[in-house]
Design an enzyme around this catalytic site. Sequence first.
Site, PDB file in Angstrom:
ATOM      1  CE1 TYR A  14      -3.348  -2.786   0.183  1.00 30.22           C
ATOM      2  CE2 TYR A  14      -2.785  -3.092   2.496  1.00 30.22           C
ATOM      3  CZ  TYR A  14      -3.467  -3.504   1.370  1.00 30.22           C
ATOM      4  OH  TYR A  14      -4.251  -4.612   1.412  1.00 30.22           O
ATOM      5  CG  HIS A  79      21.292   2.518  25.269  1.00 32.56           C
ATOM      6  ND1 HIS A  79      21.258   3.585  24.394  1.00 32.56           N
ATOM      7  CD2 HIS A  79      20.625   2.922  26.390  1.00 32.56           C
ATOM      8  CE1 HIS A  79      20.615   4.590  24.960  1.00 32.56           C
ATOM      9  NE2 HIS A  79      20.209   4.209  26.180  1.00 32.56           N
ATOM     10  CG  ASP A  80      18.213   2.640  20.280  1.00 27.84           C
ATOM     11  OD1 ASP A  80      18.453   3.120  21.394  1.00 27.84           O
ATOM     12  OD2 ASP A  80      17.139   2.840  19.666  1.00 27.84           O
ATOM     13  CB  THR A 104      19.063  12.355  27.877  1.00 31.78           C
ATOM     14  OG1 THR A 104      18.664  11.042  28.303  1.00 31.78           O
ATOM     15  CG2 THR A 104      17.857  13.072  27.305  1.00 31.78           C
ATOM     16  CG  HIS A 152     -33.033   9.788   5.375  1.00 35.76           C
ATOM     17  ND1 HIS A 152     -32.606   9.979   6.672  1.00 35.76           N
ATOM     18  CD2 HIS A 152     -33.703  10.929   5.036  1.00 35.76           C
ATOM     19  CE1 HIS A 152     -33.006  11.152   7.109  1.00 35.76           C
ATOM     20  NE2 HIS A 152     -33.665  11.759   6.142  1.00 35.76           N
ATOM     21  CB  SER A 282     -16.219 -11.980  -9.035  1.00 33.00           C
ATOM     22  OG  SER A 282     -16.650 -13.204  -8.471  1.00 33.00           O
ATOM     23  CB  SER A 327       9.517   2.893  23.588  1.00 29.61           C
ATOM     24  OG  SER A 327      10.446   2.589  22.573  1.00 29.61           O
TER      25      SER A 327
END
Length: 477
Positions: A14, A79-80, A104, A152, A282, A327
Amino acid sequence: MSNDRYVSPLSERYASKEMQYIFSPDKKFRTWRRLWIALAETEKELGLNITDEQIEELKSHADDINYDVAKERERVVRHDVMSHVYAYGVQCPKAKGIIHLGATSCYVGDNTDIIIMAEALRLVRKKLVNVIAELAKFAEAQKAQPTLAFTHFQPAQPTTVGKRATLWMQEFEMDLEDLEYVLGSLKLLGSKGTTGTQASFLELFDGDQEKIDRIDPMIAEKMGFKACYPVSGQTYSRKVDTRVLNVLAGIAASAHKFSNDIRLLQHLKEVEEPFEKTQIGSSAMAYKRNPMRSERIASLSRYVMIDALNPAVTSATQWFERTLDDSANKRLSVPEGFLAIDGILDLCLNVVDGLVVYPKVIEKHMMAELPFMATENIMMDAVKAGGDRQELHERIRELSMEAGKNVKEKGQDNNLLELIAADPAFNLTLEDLQKAMEPAKYVGRAKEQVESYLENVVEPLLEKNKDVLGMTAEINV
């Protein structure tokens, strides 16, 4: 493609390659390095002992990421961010000691998330503008084509095919307004430290408040943003993700409504989505032309609308300055919301660009119902011919009920005009009555509303965004 593990249909079926790259690891880690360069430059400009040579070394390896080193290091430290700090340092031995100084993990993680969402919103915006442009062409071409309106899903006072298209267009236009507001208000986290207090920078700059106040604005400018959020915990507020995903959910709702209308119109054989010569509708019924693309729009749109709940709940459940239960959810909900909306807009663009209108079928349906809708005009003509308005109203009600019974119970054509012509109270011939059966007389100001909307709303919007017009969508399945 691997056949022995799960692969997301969003990437395989997609979403465009362009959107997929925005959320790719390569895009993320290149952005990390840009942020580390911006931090080092800012710290140098504010007086820390960082050299031009170190900055140039960082810049020279901004894009040639040594992924093998980072992956091997992550196996050790789990730790990435620190793995990529280490890998960058291997390539930049002179600058190794000043990479990520005072920051950090959220400095690269959260700022990158904002940067990537902003870029993804710009791509969504581009596609949304092109959907509006294609709908504008369709509305202009069909502005005077009378068609039954429905309330409707029951036949109601006629409109035009083009006027109906403006209803779809206006909802997408409202989504564009929301998108532009949210995109224009996005700010970076900046560099505020582990709980948002900038304590590490107080230490680095020996308590110089004026210099510390300049850090965030300087980083924002280097990264192409107007500002950073003035206060934060360790992370930017997760309400930001909620606002972004709500924009996507709004677009999904508009697309779903559009696709529903197309599916209903295709059932009526009045308007049809594009259908390729070799396409199979179909596996069992070879004659079928199912509205597969419109159905896919609806399917993906439901996913996006529900996906928007994820960041809302995440935002509500963050504790104090930071918890990590956001995360895993963010890694799924934000990228997949964007990948899905990307696929939806490509489908919308493809469907609108190839819509087929069948005027003869539209006219047939119109003429079957128009006698009922023309009764007010017929009654006025009969009054002009000498009739009594109250008596004629009752008589036309009775004849309408009889004609409706003939259609529903006996399967006959609508013979209301014949019944009225045979009633001396109306003093009108069948020829007189048939003259009133011109559909264009009953569409009100539909054509003029289309012209006004296109001229006053859509054309200025498209002129403002002319640099992004001209997209076509490639549908893979």
